[in-house]
Design an enzyme around this catalytic site. Sequence first.
Site, PDB file in Angstrom:
ATOM      1  N   PRO A  11       0.800  -1.227   0.000  1.00 25.45           N
ATOM      2  CA  PRO A  11       0.000   0.000   0.000  1.00 25.45           C
ATOM      3  C   PRO A  11       0.833   1.278   0.000  1.00 25.45           C
ATOM      4  O   PRO A  11       1.880   1.360   0.644  1.00 25.45           O
ATOM      5  CB  PRO A  11      -0.815  -0.100   1.292  1.00 25.45           C
ATOM      6  N   ASN A  12       0.328   2.220  -0.746  1.00 24.95           N
ATOM      7  CA  ASN A  12       0.867   3.592  -0.837  1.00 24.95           C
ATOM      8  C   ASN A  12       2.170   3.701  -1.633  1.00 24.95           C
ATOM      9  O   ASN A  12       2.647   4.811  -1.868  1.00 24.95           O
ATOM     10  CB  ASN A  12       1.044   4.214   0.565  1.00 24.95           C
ATOM     11  N   ARG A  19       5.297  11.064  -2.569  1.00 20.60           N
ATOM     12  CA  ARG A  19       5.020  10.714  -1.167  1.00 20.60           C
ATOM     13  C   ARG A  19       6.269  10.943  -0.312  1.00 20.60           C
ATOM     14  O   ARG A  19       7.282  10.265  -0.498  1.00 20.60           O
ATOM     15  CB  ARG A  19       4.629   9.240  -1.106  1.00 20.60           C
ATOM     16  N   TYR A  24      11.325   8.760   1.215  1.00 14.47           N
ATOM     17  CA  TYR A  24      11.263   7.697   0.208  1.00 14.47           C
ATOM     18  C   TYR A  24      11.947   8.036  -1.111  1.00 14.47           C
ATOM     19  O   TYR A  24      11.975   7.202  -2.022  1.00 14.47           O
ATOM     20  CB  TYR A  24       9.791   7.320  -0.046  1.00 14.47           C
ATOM     21  N   ASN A  75       8.228  -5.408  -0.992  1.00 10.18           N
ATOM     22  CA  ASN A  75       8.132  -4.274  -0.083  1.00 10.18           C
ATOM     23  C   ASN A  75       6.655  -4.178   0.259  1.00 10.18           C
ATOM     24  O   ASN A  75       5.852  -3.661  -0.527  1.00 10.18           O
ATOM     25  CB  ASN A  75       8.616  -2.980  -0.742  1.00 10.18           C
ATOM     26  N   GLU A  99      13.027  -9.270   1.489  1.00 11.24           N
ATOM     27  CA  GLU A  99      12.256  -8.116   1.963  1.00 11.24           C
ATOM     28  C   GLU A  99      13.039  -6.837   1.696  1.00 11.24           C
ATOM     29  O   GLU A  99      14.232  -6.765   1.995  1.00 11.24           O
ATOM     30  CB  GLU A  99      12.007  -8.280   3.467  1.00 11.24           C
ATOM     31  N   HIS A 101      12.867  -2.491   2.060  1.00 11.42           N
ATOM     32  CA  HIS A 101      12.238  -1.224   2.459  1.00 11.42           C
ATOM     33  C   HIS A 101      13.120  -0.093   1.974  1.00 11.42           C
ATOM     34  O   HIS A 101      14.353  -0.171   2.099  1.00 11.42           O
ATOM     35  CB  HIS A 101      12.100  -1.121   3.986  1.00 11.42           C
ATOM     36  N   ARG A 108      13.076   4.693  12.491  1.00  8.80           N
ATOM     37  CA  ARG A 108      11.833   5.468  12.412  1.00  8.80           C
ATOM     38  C   ARG A 108      10.938   5.201  13.633  1.00  8.80           C
ATOM     39  O   ARG A 108      11.415   4.773  14.664  1.00  8.80           O
ATOM     40  CB  ARG A 108      11.137   5.144  11.085  1.00  8.80           C
TER      41      ARG A 108
HETATM   42  C1  DQA Z   1       8.265   1.172   3.756  1.00  8.55           C
HETATM   43  C2  DQA Z   1       8.320   1.408   5.259  1.00  8.55           C
HETATM   44  C3  DQA Z   1       6.953   1.191   5.897  1.00  8.55           C
HETATM   45  O1  DQA Z   1       7.019   1.448   7.280  1.00  8.55           O
HETATM   46  C4  DQA Z   1       5.935   2.127   5.279  1.00  8.55           C
HETATM   47  O2  DQA Z   1       4.660   1.880   5.818  1.00  8.55           O
HETATM   48  C5  DQA Z   1       5.925   2.083   3.802  1.00  8.55           C
HETATM   49  C6  DQA Z   1       7.192   2.006   3.089  1.00  8.55           C
HETATM   50  C7  DQA Z   1       9.606   1.510   3.075  1.00  8.55           C
HETATM   51  O3  DQA Z   1       9.787   1.138   1.922  1.00  8.55           O
HETATM   52  O4  DQA Z   1      10.465   2.176   3.674  1.00  8.55           O
HETATM   53  O5  DQA Z   1       4.872   2.185   3.168  1.00  8.55           O
HETATM   54  O6  DQA Z   1       8.006  -0.211   3.519  1.00  8.55           O
END
Ligand code: DQA
Length: 149
Positions: A11-12, A19, A24, A75, A99, A101, A108
């Site tokens: 998501p997002n 964003r 990011y 991710n 995984e 990120h 964070r």
């Molecule tokens: C994320 C880190 C997560 O905490 C966050 O909710 C994201 C992006 C990252 O790529 O740093 O949506 O996965």
Amino acid sequence: MTKTIHVLNGPNLNLLGSREPETYGTQTLADIEAKLAAICKTHGVALQFRQSNHEGELVTWIQEAGKAGDPIIINAGAYSHTSIALIDAIKGTNAKVIEVHLSNIHARESYRHHSFISGAARGIIMGLGALGYELALTAIFADMAKSES
Ligand code: DQA
């Protein structure tokens, strides 16, 4: 032999580029996909690059890749911190997962420090921005070279 590498985004992540760029970066998801597609092409491997804001869709995609024996770069965004369904899909299909990120989740908010995915991941790459996806691909190609030799 691996035919397809699956890159699954939660998501997002469709908002990348606009964003919270200080966290990011400024690359869009399409930028990241284009880069990975070019790398996969040079290796003669197909790329399935997808994003969803829906947990169940991610579960289905993990199951698909897991059953096919294809490697996954994931991710899972915020679902990393909340989703038992994703981890069950990984374990239930023996999916080989790296995984990723973009941000360093340990630097964070405390609610981001735990990831359900991590316990079943072959490796974890975080805090290196979009480069993390490329590094994950490098790891998969190294595995493929080993299993072909
Ligand atoms: C994320 C880190 C997560 O905490 C966050 O909710 C994201 C992006 C990252 O790529 O740093 O949506 O996965």
